[in-house]
Design an enzyme around this catalytic site. Structure first.
Site, mmCIF file in Angstrom:
data_model
loop_
_atom_site.group_PDB
_atom_site.id
_atom_site.type_symbol
_atom_site.label_atom_id
_atom_site.label_comp_id
_atom_site.label_asym_id
_atom_site.label_seq_id
_atom_site.Cartn_x
_atom_site.Cartn_y
_atom_site.Cartn_z
ATOM 1 N N LYS A 54 0.836 -1.214 0.000
ATOM 2 C CA LYS A 54 0.000 0.000 0.000
ATOM 3 C C LYS A 54 0.870 1.264 0.000
ATOM 4 O O LYS A 54 1.909 1.299 0.662
ATOM 5 C CB LYS A 54 -0.893 -0.045 1.254
ATOM 6 N N ILE A 80 -10.614 4.864 -1.116
ATOM 7 C CA ILE A 80 -9.895 4.609 0.142
ATOM 8 C C ILE A 80 -9.209 5.902 0.595
ATOM 9 O O ILE A 80 -9.139 6.194 1.788
ATOM 10 C CB ILE A 80 -8.832 3.485 -0.047
ATOM 11 N N ASN A 108 5.738 1.743 -2.846
ATOM 12 C CA ASN A 108 4.915 2.785 -3.462
ATOM 13 C C ASN A 108 4.791 3.939 -2.461
ATOM 14 O O ASN A 108 4.509 3.709 -1.288
ATOM 15 C CB ASN A 108 3.543 2.183 -3.797
ATOM 16 N N CYS A 139 -1.635 12.568 -7.158
ATOM 17 C CA CYS A 139 -2.001 13.197 -5.885
ATOM 18 C C CYS A 139 -2.031 14.699 -6.047
ATOM 19 O O CYS A 139 -1.254 15.258 -6.819
ATOM 20 C CB CYS A 139 -0.970 12.874 -4.807
ATOM 21 N N THR A 202 -6.101 4.245 -11.223
ATOM 22 C CA THR A 202 -7.548 4.121 -11.454
ATOM 23 C C THR A 202 -8.122 5.317 -12.221
ATOM 24 O O THR A 202 -7.547 6.407 -12.219
ATOM 25 C CB THR A 202 -8.283 3.997 -10.107
ATOM 26 N N GLY A 226 -10.298 -2.756 -12.439
ATOM 27 C CA GLY A 226 -10.870 -4.054 -12.782
ATOM 28 C C GLY A 226 -11.104 -4.206 -14.279
ATOM 29 O O GLY A 226 -10.727 -3.338 -15.073
ATOM 30 N N THR A 275 -7.044 -5.347 -8.728
ATOM 31 C CA THR A 275 -8.380 -5.749 -8.289
ATOM 32 C C THR A 275 -8.570 -7.268 -8.238
ATOM 33 O O THR A 275 -9.265 -7.779 -7.352
ATOM 34 C CB THR A 275 -9.417 -5.120 -9.258
HETATM 35 C C1 LIG Z 1 -8.603 -0.689 -3.141
HETATM 36 C C2 LIG Z 1 -7.508 -0.097 -3.983
HETATM 37 C C3 LIG Z 1 -6.480 0.632 -3.380
HETATM 38 C C4 LIG Z 1 -5.453 1.185 -4.157
HETATM 39 N N1 LIG Z 1 -4.436 1.875 -3.553
HETATM 40 C C5 LIG Z 1 -3.402 2.375 -4.298
HETATM 41 C C6 LIG Z 1 -2.296 3.040 -3.681
HETATM 42 O O1 LIG Z 1 -2.185 3.165 -2.452
HETATM 43 N N2 LIG Z 1 -1.313 3.540 -4.486
HETATM 44 C C7 LIG Z 1 -1.352 3.404 -5.856
HETATM 45 O O2 LIG Z 1 -0.425 3.860 -6.546
HETATM 46 N N3 LIG Z 1 -2.381 2.745 -6.462
HETATM 47 C C8 LIG Z 1 -3.396 2.237 -5.719
HETATM 48 N N4 LIG Z 1 -4.437 1.563 -6.330
HETATM 49 C C9 LIG Z 1 -4.419 1.391 -7.808
HETATM 50 C C10 LIG Z 1 -3.907 0.013 -8.212
HETATM 51 O O3 LIG Z 1 -2.590 -0.206 -7.744
HETATM 52 C C11 LIG Z 1 -3.968 -0.164 -9.754
HETATM 53 O O4 LIG Z 1 -3.180 0.843 -10.354
HETATM 54 C C12 LIG Z 1 -5.382 -0.039 -10.313
HETATM 55 O O5 LIG Z 1 -6.310 -0.630 -9.439
HETATM 56 C C13 LIG Z 1 -5.543 -0.661 -11.711
HETATM 57 O O6 LIG Z 1 -5.259 -2.039 -11.744
HETATM 58 P P1 LIG Z 1 -6.405 -3.179 -11.593
HETATM 59 O O7 LIG Z 1 -7.490 -2.856 -12.574
HETATM 60 O O8 LIG Z 1 -5.716 -4.473 -11.846
HETATM 61 O O9 LIG Z 1 -6.916 -3.075 -10.192
HETATM 62 C C14 LIG Z 1 -5.472 1.013 -5.571
HETATM 63 C C15 LIG Z 1 -6.509 0.280 -6.165
HETATM 64 C C16 LIG Z 1 -7.521 -0.280 -5.408
HETATM 65 C C17 LIG Z 1 -8.608 -1.067 -6.083
#
Ligand SMILES: Cc1cc2nc3c(=O)[nH]c(=O)nc-3n(C[C@H](O)[C@H](O)[C@H](O)COP(=O)(O)O)c2cc1C
Length: 312
Positions: A54, A80, A108, A139, A202, A226, A275
């Site tokens: 995280k 979050i 990260n 950010c 995201t 996702g 995800t």
């Molecule tokens: C619940 C959640 C928490 C996340 N927290 C972070 C984070 O702390 N730092 C970050 O760079 N990306 C964070 N992300 C983004 C993911 O690392 C990733 O870039 C994004 O979800 C796309 O990939 P996926 O479709 O496989 O989930 C978070 C994503 C989710 C779903």
């Protein structure tokens, strides 16, 4: 001939991200794999190419008000709000376990000002057991009226340049898809001195409840991830791979080995699973095995040969 046959049955999965040699291209994405320990009972997590915990800030953060996760068709929406224990607690409480896992640890991190990013990079530089840094630039810069760091190529370039000078660790810049031209942001990062870029974070999105006529998330806006985002993420990884020379790490909706292979074909040297970890905690190992199977079936002895093979 014998050696060739062996490598066809047991292909080489290793890839390189700058100076970091990974045993395979499969990493787990920040925020979706806790601090590693949460997943240890599901599979031998040291098989992963790298673990990214995280995102960490200088001071602890509480995150956004609930509800903070909402399931959509083909994805999840999360707000979050970068909740995390902060640098000190991370080092004291989380790092000892992460360090024991026999794979690369990529940390990260993020800040609210350029100064905070620099301070964190300097502090991580002195911590043993970290293979590299992944810098989240999605950010708000509180010193510049909350404008998101990664939304402006000049600000991205300045930030990456300043952080680059503050650490000897390999530096991966994690890009946001919420921009007009993501290849431009990748180029700014490369010119700022990044060793690699990772994408995508995201997508800004909302979900509403038609009965209450209110947002489903406490923060109103969240980030979509996702399978719903996969085709867009794939297009972005492809565009970025063509625009820069440094390695690209692809992610966005990878649920199975076939998805990961698509990202590698469009130019990703490695991939991250996000995800999917929340849906099937064993996705990481299944993707590693699936990539291997694909290579064996296609008589390819090294995964590196797949990178960028997509030629429209
Ligand atoms: C619940 C959640 C928490 C996340 N927290 C972070 C984070 O702390 N730092 C970050 O760079 N990306 C964070 N992300 C983004 C993911 O690392 C990733 O870039 C994004 O979800 C796309 O990939 P996926 O479709 O496989 O989930 C978070 C994503 C989710 C779903």
């Amino acid at each position: 001939m014998g050696i060739e046959m062996n490598s066809l049955r047991d292909p080489d999965l290793s890839v390189k991200i700058g100076k970091i040699k990974l045993k395979n291209p499969v990493m787990v994405a920040s925020g979706t794999f806790g601090f590693g320990e949460e997943y240890k009972d599901f599979f031998d997590i040291h098989h992963l190419g790298a673990i990214i915990p995280k995102g960490i800030s200088l001071k602890p953060m509480m995150g956004n008000p609930p509800p903070r996760i909402f399931e959509t068709e083909g994805g999840i929406l999360n707000s979050i709000g970068l909740q995390n224990p902060g640098f000190q607690d991370f080092i004291k409480e989380k790092l000892p376990y992460l360090r024991k896992i026999k794979t690369h640890l990529l940390v990260n991190f993020f800040g609210n000002t350029q100064k905070e990013y620099i301070e964190l990079a300097k502090r991580f530089d002195e911590v043993p057991g970290i293979s590299g840094l992944e810098m989240n630039i999605s950010c708000p810069n509180v010193k510049q009226g909350g404008i998101i760091f990664c939304s402006d190529p000049k600000m991205t370039n300045r930030l990456v340049h300043a952080v680059r000078k503050s650490t000897k660790l390999p530096l991966i810049v994690k890009l946001s898809p919420n921009v007009t031209d993501i290849a431009l942001m990748a180029k700014s990062s490369e010119e700022g001195g990044a060793d690699a870029v990772s994408l995508v974070n995201t997508f800004k999105a909302i979900a509403i409840n038609i009965h209450s006529r209110k947002p489903e998330l406490g923060n109103v806006i969240g980030g979509l991830s996702g399978p719903a985002i996969k085709p867009i993420a794939l297009r972005m990884v492809w565009e970025v791979s063509q625009a820069i020379k440094i390695p690209v790490i692809g992610m966005g909706g990878i649920m199975k080995a076939e998805d990961a292979i698509e990202f590698i074909l469009v130019g990703a040297s490695a991939i991250q699973i996000g995800t999917a970890n929340l849906v099937n905690p064993k996705t990481g190992i299944e993707v590693i095995n699936g990539i291997k199977k694909y290579l064996v079936e296609n008589k390819i002895n090294r995964v590196q040969k797949l990178i960028g093979l997509f030629k429209p």
